[in-house]
Design a protein around this motif. Structure first.
Motif, PDB file in Angstrom:
ATOM      1  N   GLN A 154      39.972  35.689  47.614  1.00 58.91           N
ATOM      2  CA  GLN A 154      39.924  36.079  49.031  1.00 58.91           C
ATOM      3  C   GLN A 154      41.071  35.452  49.821  1.00 58.91           C
ATOM      4  O   GLN A 154      41.502  35.997  50.828  1.00 58.91           O
ATOM      5  CB  GLN A 154      38.576  35.681  49.643  1.00 58.91           C
ATOM      6  CG  GLN A 154      37.489  36.700  49.345  1.00 58.91           C
ATOM      7  CD  GLN A 154      36.191  36.409  50.059  1.00 58.91           C
ATOM      8  OE1 GLN A 154      35.940  35.290  50.479  1.00 58.91           O
ATOM      9  NE2 GLN A 154      35.353  37.415  50.187  1.00 58.91           N
ATOM     10  N   LYS A 155      41.570  34.323  49.328  1.00 58.95           N
ATOM     11  CA  LYS A 155      42.680  33.642  50.021  1.00 58.95           C
ATOM     12  C   LYS A 155      43.921  34.524  50.103  1.00 58.95           C
ATOM     13  O   LYS A 155      44.727  34.387  51.011  1.00 58.95           O
ATOM     14  CB  LYS A 155      43.062  32.358  49.260  1.00 58.95           C
ATOM     15  CG  LYS A 155      42.143  31.185  49.507  1.00 58.95           C
ATOM     16  CD  LYS A 155      42.670  29.983  48.737  1.00 58.95           C
ATOM     17  CE  LYS A 155      41.542  29.015  48.425  1.00 58.95           C
ATOM     18  NZ  LYS A 155      41.861  28.164  47.295  1.00 58.95           N
ATOM     19  N   VAL A 156      44.119  35.398  49.116  1.00 57.19           N
ATOM     20  CA  VAL A 156      45.340  36.216  49.108  1.00 57.19           C
ATOM     21  C   VAL A 156      45.087  37.646  49.603  1.00 57.19           C
ATOM     22  O   VAL A 156      46.003  38.459  49.652  1.00 57.19           O
ATOM     23  CB  VAL A 156      45.983  36.269  47.695  1.00 57.19           C
ATOM     24  CG1 VAL A 156      46.329  34.884  47.211  1.00 57.19           C
ATOM     25  CG2 VAL A 156      45.079  36.979  46.693  1.00 57.19           C
ATOM     26  N   MET A 157      43.843  37.930  49.958  1.00 58.01           N
ATOM     27  CA  MET A 157      43.494  39.296  50.386  1.00 58.01           C
ATOM     28  C   MET A 157      43.643  39.437  51.898  1.00 58.01           C
ATOM     29  O   MET A 157      43.483  38.473  52.643  1.00 58.01           O
ATOM     30  CB  MET A 157      42.033  39.611  50.033  1.00 58.01           C
ATOM     31  CG  MET A 157      41.677  39.480  48.580  1.00 58.01           C
ATOM     32  SD  MET A 157      42.142  40.881  47.604  1.00 58.01           S
ATOM     33  CE  MET A 157      41.157  42.184  48.298  1.00 58.01           C
ATOM     34  N   ARG A 158      43.903  40.644  52.335  1.00 57.26           N
ATOM     35  CA  ARG A 158      43.752  40.936  53.763  1.00 57.26           C
ATOM     36  C   ARG A 158      42.255  41.076  54.021  1.00 57.26           C
ATOM     37  O   ARG A 158      41.578  41.821  53.313  1.00 57.26           O
ATOM     38  CB  ARG A 158      44.443  42.258  54.107  1.00 57.26           C
ATOM     39  CG  ARG A 158      45.942  42.214  53.932  1.00 57.26           C
ATOM     40  CD  ARG A 158      46.529  43.551  54.318  1.00 57.26           C
ATOM     41  NE  ARG A 158      47.935  43.606  53.977  1.00 57.26           N
ATOM     42  CZ  ARG A 158      48.639  44.723  53.892  1.00 57.26           C
ATOM     43  NH1 ARG A 158      48.045  45.882  54.100  1.00 57.26           N
ATOM     44  NH2 ARG A 158      49.923  44.689  53.595  1.00 57.26           N
ATOM     45  N   SER A 169      35.441  43.790  50.596  1.00 52.09           N
ATOM     46  CA  SER A 169      34.020  44.151  50.705  1.00 52.09           C
ATOM     47  C   SER A 169      33.299  43.481  49.531  1.00 52.09           C
ATOM     48  O   SER A 169      33.711  42.418  49.088  1.00 52.09           O
ATOM     49  CB  SER A 169      33.825  45.668  50.742  1.00 52.09           C
ATOM     50  OG  SER A 169      34.343  46.262  49.579  1.00 52.09           O
ATOM     51  N   GLU A 170      32.272  44.099  48.998  1.00 53.12           N
ATOM     52  CA  GLU A 170      31.466  43.403  47.974  1.00 53.12           C
ATOM     53  C   GLU A 170      32.244  43.214  46.662  1.00 53.12           C
ATOM     54  O   GLU A 170      32.838  44.156  46.141  1.00 53.12           O
ATOM     55  CB  GLU A 170      30.189  44.209  47.717  1.00 53.12           C
ATOM     56  CG  GLU A 170      29.221  43.491  46.802  1.00 53.12           C
ATOM     57  CD  GLU A 170      27.891  44.214  46.688  1.00 53.12           C
ATOM     58  OE1 GLU A 170      27.062  43.774  45.866  1.00 53.12           O
ATOM     59  OE2 GLU A 170      27.670  45.213  47.393  1.00 53.12           O
ATOM     60  N   ILE A 171      32.212  41.993  46.155  1.00 57.34           N
ATOM     61  CA  ILE A 171      32.910  41.698  44.894  1.00 57.34           C
ATOM     62  C   ILE A 171      32.135  42.299  43.715  1.00 57.34           C
ATOM     63  O   ILE A 171      30.907  42.347  43.730  1.00 57.34           O
ATOM     64  CB  ILE A 171      33.066  40.163  44.726  1.00 57.34           C
ATOM     65  CG1 ILE A 171      34.036  39.840  43.573  1.00 57.34           C
ATOM     66  CG2 ILE A 171      31.727  39.473  44.506  1.00 57.34           C
ATOM     67  CD1 ILE A 171      34.439  38.359  43.502  1.00 57.34           C
ATOM     68  N   TRP A 172      32.892  42.801  42.731  1.00 62.59           N
ATOM     69  CA  TRP A 172      32.262  43.245  41.474  1.00 62.59           C
ATOM     70  C   TRP A 172      33.254  43.043  40.335  1.00 62.59           C
ATOM     71  O   TRP A 172      34.439  42.817  40.559  1.00 62.59           O
ATOM     72  CB  TRP A 172      31.764  44.682  41.555  1.00 62.59           C
ATOM     73  CG  TRP A 172      32.781  45.745  41.865  1.00 62.59           C
ATOM     74  CD1 TRP A 172      33.295  46.074  43.083  1.00 62.59           C
ATOM     75  CD2 TRP A 172      33.394  46.644  40.928  1.00 62.59           C
ATOM     76  NE1 TRP A 172      34.192  47.108  42.971  1.00 62.59           N
ATOM     77  CE2 TRP A 172      34.285  47.487  41.664  1.00 62.59           C
ATOM     78  CE3 TRP A 172      33.280  46.838  39.549  1.00 62.59           C
ATOM     79  CZ2 TRP A 172      35.050  48.489  41.064  1.00 62.59           C
ATOM     80  CZ3 TRP A 172      34.045  47.836  38.946  1.00 62.59           C
ATOM     81  CH2 TRP A 172      34.914  48.646  39.706  1.00 62.59           C
ATOM     82  N   PHE A 173      32.734  43.063  39.115  1.00 63.72           N
ATOM     83  CA  PHE A 173      33.530  42.691  37.956  1.00 63.72           C
ATOM     84  C   PHE A 173      33.496  43.798  36.902  1.00 63.72           C
ATOM     85  O   PHE A 173      32.502  44.499  36.758  1.00 63.72           O
ATOM     86  CB  PHE A 173      32.982  41.395  37.330  1.00 63.72           C
ATOM     87  CG  PHE A 173      32.893  40.251  38.307  1.00 63.72           C
ATOM     88  CD1 PHE A 173      34.007  39.473  38.600  1.00 63.72           C
ATOM     89  CD2 PHE A 173      31.699  39.958  38.946  1.00 63.72           C
ATOM     90  CE1 PHE A 173      33.931  38.422  39.503  1.00 63.72           C
ATOM     91  CE2 PHE A 173      31.609  38.914  39.855  1.00 63.72           C
ATOM     92  CZ  PHE A 173      32.735  38.143  40.131  1.00 63.72           C
TER      93      PHE A 173
END
Length: 275
Positions: free
Chosen positions: A57-61, A66-70
């Protein structure tokens, strides 16, 4: 329950070295470095990935988050399956570290359940424990426990505290000596080669003649395709916690010692590598 604490401890402390990388199409302010983590096999992805989330999240705008998924190699990873099961099912014959891709957009509604908080994981986990106890003891053990005991099971898992968890869970693994085992074995069988979620049916640990049923007996009854014919080539592997138990192993012993914290035996059937 037989006191085989070393096995319980080894199962609890199983770890999978994992490399998380951000999906290439995610929009970032700067380059996202991979993040490495030792994942506990017995836990759930959404319970142990707060650090992963913060890292990316530190490098995201922020408006892009939104919701994280893998996902792994194109397969979205179901957070409500234990981590060890996901690895055994999808990645057990690949090189480590396990390479997982992180997404913050385009949540795959058809493939995954939403998980907006740890309360959702706790509710799922406790529902599994209650279902398992209904099979083992007609729900008598879990219903006699107090709310604080239920909470201790969850907190033991959430905080990775073996003693805290097993102080309560051992009661769920006991049975009257005259019974020689549980009423039914809580198990789920997953097949890597099918879209079917899992196989689950009633199966007693003791045969009508009094002899102990084995893992092989369970597979013959529920999933005969997993058993290699005597004159045939072995085409599948049967995995629990990353190992292939001997088919002669009593299913009652496996249930007591190799179940996940949700009290289910999660058994993966995967194609044997052909190299």
């Amino acid at each position: 329950m037989t006191d085989d604490k070393d096995v319980l401890r080894d199962v609890w402390f199983g770890r999978i070295p994992t490399c998380f990388t951000l999906y290439q199409d995610e929009i970032t302010e700067r380059e996202a470095e991979p993040y490495y983590l030792l994942l506990p096999r017995i836990s759930y992805l959404t319970l142990v990935t707060d650090k992963v989330k913060k890292h990316f999240q530190k490098v995201m705008r922020q408006e892009e988050v939104s919701e994280i998924w893998f996902e792994y190699e194109g397969t979205p990873l179901k957070w409500h399956y234990p981590i060890g099961l996901l690895f055994d099912l999808h990645a057990s014959n690949t090189a480590l570290p396990w390479s997982i891709t992180v997404h913050f957009k385009n949540f795959p509604e058809k493939d995954l359940l939403h998980c907006h908080s740890k309360d959702v994981i706790e509710a799922h986990f406790m529902a599994c424990i209650k279902e398992a106890d209904a099979l083992k003891h007609k729900s008598q053990v879990i219903n006699e426990m107090q709310k604080k005991d239920h909470k201790q099971l969850w907190m033991g898992l959430q905080n990775d505290k073996f003693e805290q968890f097993w102080a309560i869970n051992r009661k769920l693994m006991e049975y009257p000596p005259e019974d020689n085992g549980f009423r039914y074995i809580p198990f789920r069988i997953y097949q890597a080669t099918t879209e079917r979620p899992f196989i689950q049916k009633l199966f007693r640990p003791i045969a009508s003649g009094g002899q102990l049923h084995t893992l092989g007996d369970l597979l013959k009854d529920v999933c005969p395709g997993a058993i290699t014919p005597e004159d045939g080539e072995q085409k599948t592997q049967v995995m629990i916690h990353g190992i292939e138990p001997m088919l002669e192993t009593p299913i009652q012993w496996l249930s007591e010692h190799m179940s996940y914290p949700d009290n289910f035996l999660h058994i993966s059937i995967i194609p044997r590598p052909t190299d």
